[in-house]
Design an enzyme around this catalytic site. Structure first.
Site, PDB file in Angstrom:
ATOM      1  CB  CYS A 282      28.436  39.789  98.497  1.00 30.39           C
ATOM      2  SG  CYS A 282      28.228  38.798  97.023  1.00 30.39           S
TER       3      CYS A 282
ATOM      4  CG  ASN B 106      31.375  38.471  93.838  1.00 31.38           C
ATOM      5  OD1 ASN B 106      31.719  38.167  94.980  1.00 31.38           O
ATOM      6  ND2 ASN B 106      30.189  38.983  93.572  1.00 31.38           N
TER       7      ASN B 106
ATOM      8  CG  HIS C 100      31.587  42.430  97.719  1.00 31.99           C
ATOM      9  ND1 HIS C 100      32.192  41.188  97.825  1.00 31.99           N
ATOM     10  CD2 HIS C 100      30.542  42.262  96.860  1.00 31.99           C
ATOM     11  CE1 HIS C 100      31.534  40.323  97.065  1.00 31.99           C
ATOM     12  NE2 HIS C 100      30.539  40.952  96.474  1.00 31.99           N
TER      13      HIS C 100
HETATM   14  O1  UT7 Z   1      28.142  40.490  94.633  1.00 30.08           O
HETATM   15  C1  UT7 Z   1      26.790  40.174  94.655  1.00 30.08           C
HETATM   16  C2  UT7 Z   1      25.996  41.235  94.044  1.00 30.08           C
HETATM   17  N1  UT7 Z   1      26.138  41.213  92.613  1.00 30.08           N
HETATM   18  C3  UT7 Z   1      26.593  42.267  91.975  1.00 30.08           C
HETATM   19  O2  UT7 Z   1      26.996  43.240  92.574  1.00 30.08           O
HETATM   20  C4  UT7 Z   1      26.516  42.220  90.470  1.00 30.08           C
HETATM   21  C5  UT7 Z   1      25.994  43.527  89.967  1.00 30.08           C
HETATM   22  N2  UT7 Z   1      25.801  43.534  88.506  1.00 30.08           N
HETATM   23  C6  UT7 Z   1      26.832  43.614  87.649  1.00 30.08           C
HETATM   24  O3  UT7 Z   1      27.988  43.628  88.046  1.00 30.08           O
HETATM   25  C7  UT7 Z   1      26.523  43.778  86.189  1.00 30.08           C
HETATM   26  O4  UT7 Z   1      25.131  44.029  86.046  1.00 30.08           O
HETATM   27  C8  UT7 Z   1      26.890  42.540  85.321  1.00 30.08           C
HETATM   28  C9  UT7 Z   1      28.401  42.445  85.203  1.00 30.08           C
HETATM   29  C10 UT7 Z   1      26.335  41.263  85.932  1.00 30.08           C
HETATM   30  C11 UT7 Z   1      26.340  42.721  83.912  1.00 30.08           C
HETATM   31  O5  UT7 Z   1      26.812  43.954  83.358  1.00 30.08           O
HETATM   32  P1  UT7 Z   1      25.796  45.027  82.723  1.00 30.08           P
HETATM   33  O6  UT7 Z   1      26.602  46.136  82.249  1.00 30.08           O
HETATM   34  O7  UT7 Z   1      24.745  45.338  83.768  1.00 30.08           O
HETATM   35  O8  UT7 Z   1      25.203  44.235  81.525  1.00 30.08           O
HETATM   36  P2  UT7 Z   1      23.672  43.929  81.168  1.00 30.08           P
HETATM   37  O9  UT7 Z   1      23.181  42.782  81.974  1.00 30.08           O
HETATM   38  O10 UT7 Z   1      22.883  45.185  81.175  1.00 30.08           O
HETATM   39  O11 UT7 Z   1      23.835  43.497  79.681  1.00 30.08           O
HETATM   40  C12 UT7 Z   1      24.287  44.429  78.656  1.00 30.08           C
HETATM   41  C13 UT7 Z   1      24.466  43.668  77.363  1.00 30.08           C
HETATM   42  C14 UT7 Z   1      23.270  42.772  77.034  1.00 30.08           C
HETATM   43  O12 UT7 Z   1      23.127  42.736  75.631  1.00 30.08           O
HETATM   44  P3  UT7 Z   1      22.036  43.658  74.889  1.00 30.08           P
HETATM   45  O13 UT7 Z   1      20.710  43.240  75.472  1.00 30.08           O
HETATM   46  O14 UT7 Z   1      22.405  45.073  75.228  1.00 30.08           O
HETATM   47  O15 UT7 Z   1      22.208  43.313  73.449  1.00 30.08           O
HETATM   48  C15 UT7 Z   1      23.694  41.429  77.497  1.00 30.08           C
HETATM   49  O16 UT7 Z   1      23.059  40.373  76.819  1.00 30.08           O
HETATM   50  O17 UT7 Z   1      25.588  42.785  77.494  1.00 30.08           O
HETATM   51  C16 UT7 Z   1      25.171  41.448  77.189  1.00 30.08           C
HETATM   52  N3  UT7 Z   1      25.943  40.540  78.013  1.00 30.08           N
HETATM   53  C17 UT7 Z   1      27.104  40.007  77.644  1.00 30.08           C
HETATM   54  N4  UT7 Z   1      27.821  40.128  76.517  1.00 30.08           N
HETATM   55  C18 UT7 Z   1      28.985  39.456  76.437  1.00 30.08           C
HETATM   56  C19 UT7 Z   1      25.646  40.106  79.261  1.00 30.08           C
HETATM   57  N5  UT7 Z   1      26.622  39.291  79.701  1.00 30.08           N
HETATM   58  C20 UT7 Z   1      27.526  39.209  78.712  1.00 30.08           C
HETATM   59  C21 UT7 Z   1      28.754  38.526  78.575  1.00 30.08           C
HETATM   60  N6  UT7 Z   1      29.443  38.665  77.435  1.00 30.08           N
HETATM   61  N7  UT7 Z   1      29.259  37.738  79.548  1.00 30.08           N
END
Ligand code: UT7
Length: 329
Positions: free
Chosen positions: A114, A284, A254
Site C-alpha cells: 500500500c 483499498n 492511503h
Molecule cells: O492497506 C493495507 C493494510 N491493511 C489495513 O490497513 C487493514 C487494517 N485492518 C482493518 O481495516 C480492520 O481490521 C478490518 C476492516 C480488516 C476488520 O475490522 P475489525 O474492526 O478489526 O474487525 P475484527 O477483525 O476485529 O472482527 C470483529 C468481528 C469479528 O466477530 P467476533 O469475533 O467479534 O464475533 C469478526 O468475525 O467482526 C467479524 N467480522 C465480520 N462481520 C461481518 C469480520 N469481518 C466481517 C465481515 N462482516 N465482513
C-alpha cells in the site's frame, strides 16, 4: 543555478467498469452492508475482469499522455508500484511501456504494497533531481481481486482494483516534492502477506488446495500498526518542515479504512474538508489509492498548495511525502 525539484505536472486514473457493492458481498459471504460501512467506510469497489494490472497502468498512462499532448517517445523512465504484477517477470512497468509505446524509457516495478505509490514517487523524484531526467512517469496500480480470497470475509470486503499515473518534470520554482519520510519493517510480514507463489513456497497442487496464493491478513493487528505509524509519520513530516495544521491544504491518505484516515487527520489537526476520501467508491486499491485521490481532486488543487501524502501497508512499509502542487487545472 536554483535547485531542481520533481513536480507533478499531470495526472490520470483508471477504474474498471464493473462495480461490486456491499450488497453483492451479502450474497456470497456472511456479512452486511451495515458492518462493512461502519467498520471500513466502504460502500463499493471496482473489479477488473479478464485483464491484468498492466491494463490499468496502460489506460492511466495513455490518458495522461493524451491529456498533456506528450509523445510516448519523450518519456525517460517509468516506475510502477504494484503487488499484483502481471508476472513475476518481466516487470509490469516494462509491459506498460510496451503497450503505450514508450520505447525510449527504461522501467521497473516497486513492491511496497500500500506504500507502493509513495515509495515510487520518492524514488522517481531522485532521478528528476539529478537534472538528467526530464519526464518520468510513476504508476500506482493493483488488481487486488487477483489475490483476494472471496471466502475470507475479514479481508475480501476491503479491497478493489484500480490505479493512476502521474508525470514528473523538473521544476526550479520550489514546487513539487519537498520531503519524504519512508520506513519499512519486515517483521510485519507475519500479519500481512501472500504465503505462496514466491521462492519461499512455490506454486503446487498443495498450495492451491490450501488457498495460500491469497492475501493473509490479521486485520486487527495490522489496524493497530497502521493507525500508529501513519499518524506518526504524517506528524513527523509536518514537524521536519515546520508545517502547522493551517499550512496544509490537503492530506492525501492511503484509503484502507476510514477509521485509520480519521486518526491520521486528527493527529495532524486537520478538518475533514482538507482530507481526500474516496474509499466509499473504490475501497483499498493498494498502490492505486493515492493517484486515484489526486485524480478525483485535481480540479480543486491550486498551484502552491501544500499537500501531504501518507500511507501504510504490507511489509510493513509506510511513509509520507510533502509536496507543493505545481499547476492550476
Ligand atoms: O492497506 C493495507 C493494510 N491493511 C489495513 O490497513 C487493514 C487494517 N485492518 C482493518 O481495516 C480492520 O481490521 C478490518 C476492516 C480488516 C476488520 O475490522 P475489525 O474492526 O478489526 O474487525 P475484527 O477483525 O476485529 O472482527 C470483529 C468481528 C469479528 O466477530 P467476533 O469475533 O467479534 O464475533 C469478526 O468475525 O467482526 C467479524 N467480522 C465480520 N462481520 C461481518 C469480520 N469481518 C466481517 C465481515 N462482516 N465482513
Amino acid at each position: 543555478m536554483s535547485k531542481i525539484t520533481a513536480a507533478i505536472t499531470g495526472i490520470a486514473g483508471y477504474l474498471p467498469e464493473k462495480v461490486m457493492t456491499n450488497k453483492d458481498f451479502e450474497k456470497i459471504i456472511d456479512t452486511t452492508d451495515e458492518w462493512i460501512t461502519t467498520r471500513t467506510g466502504i460502500k463499493e469497489r471496482r473489479i477488473l475482469e479478464g485483464k491484468p494490472t498492466s491494463e490499468i497502468g496502460y489506460h492511466a498512462v495513455k490518458r495522461l499522455l493524451d491529456k498533456k499532448g506528450i509523445d510516448p517517445l519523450e518519456i525517460d523512465l517509468v516506475i510502477c508500484g504494484t503487488v499484483t504484477p502481471d508476472h513475476t517477470f518481466p516487470s509490469t512497468a516494462n509491459i506498460i511501456c510496451d503497450k503505450v509505446g514508450m520505447k525510449n524509457a527504461w522501467s521497473f516495478d516497486i513492491n511496497a504494497a500500500c506504500s507502493g505509490f509513495i515509495y515510487s514517487l520518492a524514488t522517481a523524484s531522485q532521478f528528476i533531481e539529478t537534472g538528467k531526467y526530464k519526464k518520468v512517469i510513476v504508476v500506482g496500480a493493483d488488481k487486488m481481486s487477483s489475490i483476494i480470497d472471496y471466502q475470507d470475509r475479514t479481508t475480501c470486503v476491503i479491497f478493489g482494483d484500480g490505479g493512476g499515473a502521474v508525470l514528473l518534470e523538473p521544476n526550479t520554482d520550489g514546487l513539487g516534492v519537498i520531503d519524504a519520510v519512508l520506513h519499512s519493517d519486515g517483521s510485519g510480514k507475519q500479519y500481512l502477506h501472500q504465503p505462496a507463489g514466491g521462492s519461499a513456497l512455490p506454486a503446487s497442487h498443495e498450495t492451491v488446495a490450501k488457498r495460500q496464493h491469497y492475501v493473509y491478513q490479521e486485520g486487527k493487528a495490522v489496524f493497530k500498526f497502521a493507525v500508529t505509524n501513519m499518524a506518526d509519520v504524517s506528524a513527523k513530516i509536518m514537524e521536519r518542515n515546520n508545517l502547522k495544521s493551517e499550512d496544509i491544504d490537503w492530506l492525501v491518505p492511503h484509503q484502507a479504512n476510514l477509521r485509520i484516515i480519521d486518526a491520521t487527520a486528527n493527529r495532524m489537526g486537520l478538518p475533514k474538508e482538507k482530507v481526500m476520501i474516496n474509499i466509499q467508491k473504490y475501497g483499498n486499491t493498494t498502490a492505486g489509492t493515492l493517484p486515484l485521490c489526486l485524480w478525483d481532486w485535481e480540479n480543486q488543487l491550486k498551484k502552491g498548495d501544500n499537500i501531504v501524502l501518507s500511507a501504510f501497508g504490507g511489509g510493513f512499509t509506510w511513509g509520507a511525502i510533502y509536496l507543493k502542487w505545481a499547476y492550476n487545472s
